[in-house]
Design a protein around this motif. Structure first.
Motif, PDB file in Angstrom:
ATOM      1  N   ALA A   1       0.833  -1.201   0.000  1.00 40.68           N
ATOM      2  CA  ALA A   1       0.000   0.000   0.000  1.00 40.68           C
ATOM      3  C   ALA A   1       0.870   1.254   0.000  1.00 40.68           C
ATOM      4  N   PHE A   2       1.913   1.261   0.823  1.00 42.56           N
ATOM      5  CA  PHE A   2       2.821   2.411   0.870  1.00 42.56           C
ATOM      6  C   PHE A   2       3.543   2.619  -0.457  1.00 42.56           C
ATOM      7  N   LEU A   3       4.035   1.535  -1.052  1.00 39.15           N
ATOM      8  CA  LEU A   3       4.791   1.657  -2.293  1.00 39.15           C
ATOM      9  C   LEU A   3       3.922   2.159  -3.449  1.00 39.15           C
ATOM     10  N   MET A   4       2.632   1.790  -3.463  1.00 36.01           N
ATOM     11  CA  MET A   4       1.762   2.241  -4.546  1.00 36.01           C
ATOM     12  C   MET A   4       1.566   3.753  -4.552  1.00 36.01           C
ATOM     13  N   VAL A   5       1.538   4.374  -3.375  1.00 36.72           N
ATOM     14  CA  VAL A   5       1.311   5.822  -3.311  1.00 36.72           C
ATOM     15  C   VAL A   5       2.609   6.586  -3.059  1.00 36.72           C
ATOM     16  N   SER A   6       3.741   5.892  -3.086  1.00 40.93           N
ATOM     17  CA  SER A   6       5.029   6.549  -2.870  1.00 40.93           C
ATOM     18  C   SER A   6       5.490   7.235  -4.143  1.00 40.93           C
ATOM     19  N   ASN A   7       6.620   7.939  -4.043  1.00 41.82           N
ATOM     20  CA  ASN A   7       7.235   8.596  -5.206  1.00 41.82           C
ATOM     21  C   ASN A   7       8.412   7.806  -5.752  1.00 41.82           C
ATOM     22  N   PHE A   8       8.578   6.570  -5.299  1.00 42.31           N
ATOM     23  CA  PHE A   8       9.627   5.718  -5.859  1.00 42.31           C
ATOM     24  C   PHE A   8       9.320   5.437  -7.330  1.00 42.31           C
ATOM     25  N   LYS A   9      10.370   5.368  -8.134  1.00 47.57           N
ATOM     26  CA  LYS A   9      10.199   5.131  -9.558  1.00 47.57           C
ATOM     27  C   LYS A   9      10.481   3.673  -9.893  1.00 47.57           C
ATOM     28  N   PHE A  10       9.613   3.097 -10.719  1.00 45.48           N
ATOM     29  CA  PHE A  10       9.723   1.700 -11.136  1.00 45.48           C
ATOM     30  C   PHE A  10       9.752   1.630 -12.657  1.00 45.48           C
ATOM     31  N   TYR A  11      10.571   0.736 -13.164  1.00 45.87           N
ATOM     32  CA  TYR A  11      10.693   0.584 -14.613  1.00 45.87           C
ATOM     33  C   TYR A  11       9.363   0.127 -15.211  1.00 45.87           C
ATOM     34  N   SER A  12       8.970   0.730 -16.342  1.00 54.15           N
ATOM     35  CA  SER A  12       7.650   0.460 -16.922  1.00 54.15           C
ATOM     36  C   SER A  12       7.666  -0.580 -18.036  1.00 54.15           C
ATOM     37  N   PHE A  13       8.858  -0.957 -18.535  1.00 51.59           N
ATOM     38  CA  PHE A  13       8.994  -1.903 -19.653  1.00 51.59           C
ATOM     39  C   PHE A  13       8.301  -1.381 -20.916  1.00 51.59           C
ATOM     40  N   LYS A  14       8.193  -0.046 -21.041  1.00 52.86           N
ATOM     41  CA  LYS A  14       7.623   0.567 -22.236  1.00 52.86           C
ATOM     42  C   LYS A  14       8.698   1.195 -23.121  1.00 52.86           C
ATOM     43  N   ASP A  15       9.957   0.871 -22.840  1.00 47.35           N
ATOM     44  CA  ASP A  15      11.064   1.428 -23.615  1.00 47.35           C
ATOM     45  C   ASP A  15      11.026   0.886 -25.038  1.00 47.35           C
ATOM     46  N   PRO A  16      10.934   1.763 -26.055  1.00 51.80           N
ATOM     47  CA  PRO A  16      10.922   1.286 -27.448  1.00 51.80           C
ATOM     48  C   PRO A  16      12.168   0.513 -27.840  1.00 51.80           C
ATOM     49  N   GLU A  17      13.272   0.736 -27.133  1.00 52.96           N
ATOM     50  CA  GLU A  17      14.520   0.047 -27.455  1.00 52.96           C
ATOM     51  C   GLU A  17      14.422  -1.460 -27.218  1.00 52.96           C
ATOM     52  N   LEU A  18      13.467  -1.884 -26.382  1.00 49.42           N
ATOM     53  CA  LEU A  18      13.351  -3.309 -26.060  1.00 49.42           C
ATOM     54  C   LEU A  18      12.950  -4.142 -27.271  1.00 49.42           C
ATOM     55  N   ILE A  19      12.184  -3.534 -28.206  1.00 46.99           N
ATOM     56  CA  ILE A  19      11.720  -4.289 -29.366  1.00 46.99           C
ATOM     57  C   ILE A  19      12.651  -4.140 -30.563  1.00 46.99           C
ATOM     58  N   LYS A  20      13.759  -3.411 -30.391  1.00 48.45           N
ATOM     59  CA  LYS A  20      14.728  -3.258 -31.467  1.00 48.45           C
ATOM     60  C   LYS A  20      15.777  -4.356 -31.364  1.00 48.45           C
ATOM     61  N   ARG A  21      16.732  -4.331 -32.290  1.00 45.00           N
ATOM     62  CA  ARG A  21      17.787  -5.339 -32.305  1.00 45.00           C
ATOM     63  C   ARG A  21      18.575  -5.321 -30.998  1.00 45.00           C
ATOM     64  N   GLN A  22      18.799  -6.523 -30.454  1.00 43.07           N
ATOM     65  CA  GLN A  22      19.533  -6.669 -29.212  1.00 43.07           C
ATOM     66  C   GLN A  22      20.693  -7.638 -29.431  1.00 43.07           C
ATOM     67  N   PRO A  23      21.720  -7.581 -28.571  1.00 38.98           N
ATOM     68  CA  PRO A  23      22.824  -8.538 -28.694  1.00 38.98           C
ATOM     69  C   PRO A  23      22.335  -9.976 -28.535  1.00 38.98           C
ATOM     70  N   PHE A  24      23.077 -10.904 -29.143  1.00 37.76           N
ATOM     71  CA  PHE A  24      22.703 -12.319 -29.084  1.00 37.76           C
ATOM     72  C   PHE A  24      22.650 -12.818 -27.645  1.00 37.76           C
ATOM     73  N   GLY A  25      23.549 -12.331 -26.810  1.00 39.19           N
ATOM     74  CA  GLY A  25      23.573 -12.750 -25.415  1.00 39.19           C
ATOM     75  C   GLY A  25      22.300 -12.395 -24.679  1.00 39.19           C
ATOM     76  N   PHE A  26      21.630 -11.324 -25.119  1.00 38.77           N
ATOM     77  CA  PHE A  26      20.367 -10.926 -24.488  1.00 38.77           C
ATOM     78  C   PHE A  26      19.308 -12.006 -24.704  1.00 38.77           C
ATOM     79  N   LEU A  27      19.258 -12.574 -25.901  1.00 37.79           N
ATOM     80  CA  LEU A  27      18.317 -13.653 -26.193  1.00 37.79           C
ATOM     81  C   LEU A  27      18.638 -14.895 -25.373  1.00 37.79           C
ATOM     82  N   VAL A  28      19.933 -15.214 -25.258  1.00 40.00           N
ATOM     83  CA  VAL A  28      20.342 -16.370 -24.453  1.00 40.00           C
ATOM     84  C   VAL A  28      19.914 -16.183 -23.002  1.00 40.00           C
ATOM     85  N   LEU A  29      20.060 -14.961 -22.481  1.00 40.09           N
ATOM     86  CA  LEU A  29      19.673 -14.674 -21.103  1.00 40.09           C
ATOM     87  C   LEU A  29      18.172 -14.878 -20.899  1.00 40.09           C
TER      88      LEU A  29
END
Length: 250
Positions: A166-194
């Motif tokens: 409950a505290f974290l939902m109304v806090s000002n802490f920042k959380f990654y949204s996974f909306k970065d357009p770079e995620l759907i672009k070409r990535q290193p081969f090791g990223f796929l292995v991971l």
């Protein structure tokens, strides 16, 4: 509304709402494990509706509002109801107040998101997202069933967890949204292995790994805040000195 609404993204939103409602039905039947699984299903539908809307160019004001209303049910009322029925009922008034606090903070988190959606960066959420909080509740329920931990430990752990979420939902802490357009672009081969290795580990111990993943995500906001605190302090001091140097002499 006279022009109609987009069907595809709103179908996914409806799927999320249905999953949340069915989770409450399972909770009423005392099938808490099934209830937890359906909350996770609601999170999947919720993640897909926005991505489908952006990918097909079918975003709309109606879809945003409908999604928020569905989220209040699926990730606010439903997990709050599950936690109360599963672990918080023996605490009496303290238990249902804690469950209500979770619901209220989820609604406040969604209201703040709707107000700030056009003014904050898309790569970060301010405050813990409600689907992540609800998924953490589900993962915790499944973890207790998986290891068969005692009921006394369950009650105390859930009471602490619900106040933390409950505290974290109304806090000002920042959380990654996974909306970065770079995620759907070409990535290193090791990223796929991971990613493949991550799928293998999750498949080997799904309950334990899901709990670990959600726990790491929830802690990422406070940890990032602590790690970046010295840099932010130096920046604030530099800005303050700049204002002082630009102040006209009296």
């Amino acid at each position: 509304m006279r022009k109609g609404i987009y069907i595809l993204p709103n179908l996914f939103t409806t799927g999320s709402l249905f999953a949340g409602f069915y989770s409450m039905v399972a909770t009423l039947s005392g099938d808490y494990r099934t209830a937890a699984i359906w909350i996770l299903a609601a999170s999947i539908f919720d993640g897909l509706d926005g991505k489908v809307a952006r990918a097909t160019g079918t975003t709309s004001k109606f879809g945003v509002e409908y999604d928020s209303l569905a989220d209040v049910v699926s990730f606010g009322v439903t997990p709050g109801f599950l936690m109360y029925a599963w672990a918080l009922r023996p605490f009496g008034r303290l238990g249902w107040v804690a469950a209500f606090l979770f619901v209220a903070c989820a609604a406040l988190r969604l209201a703040r998101f709707n107000v700030q959606v056009d003014t904050v960066e898309s790569k970060r959420f301010i405050g813990l997202p409600t689907p992540a909080a609800a998924s953490m509740v589900s993962a915790t329920v499944l973890l207790f069933y998986h290891f068969g931990w005692p009921s006394s430990f369950k009650k105390l752990a859930i009471l602490v967890l619900i106040y933390l979420l409950a505290f974290l939902m109304v806090s000002n802490f920042k959380f990654y949204s996974f909306k970065d357009p770079e995620l759907i672009k070409r990535q290193p081969f090791g990223f796929l292995v991971l990613i493949v290795l991550l799928f293998v580990v999750v498949a080997a111990e799904p309950v334990l790994m899901l709990f670990t993943i959600f726990l790491c995500y929830i802690l990422s906001g406070p940890v990032a805040f602590i790690l970046t605190w010295p840099r932010r302090r130096r920046l604030e001091k530099a800005i303050h000195k700049g204002h002082e140097s630009n102040r006209p002499l009296q």
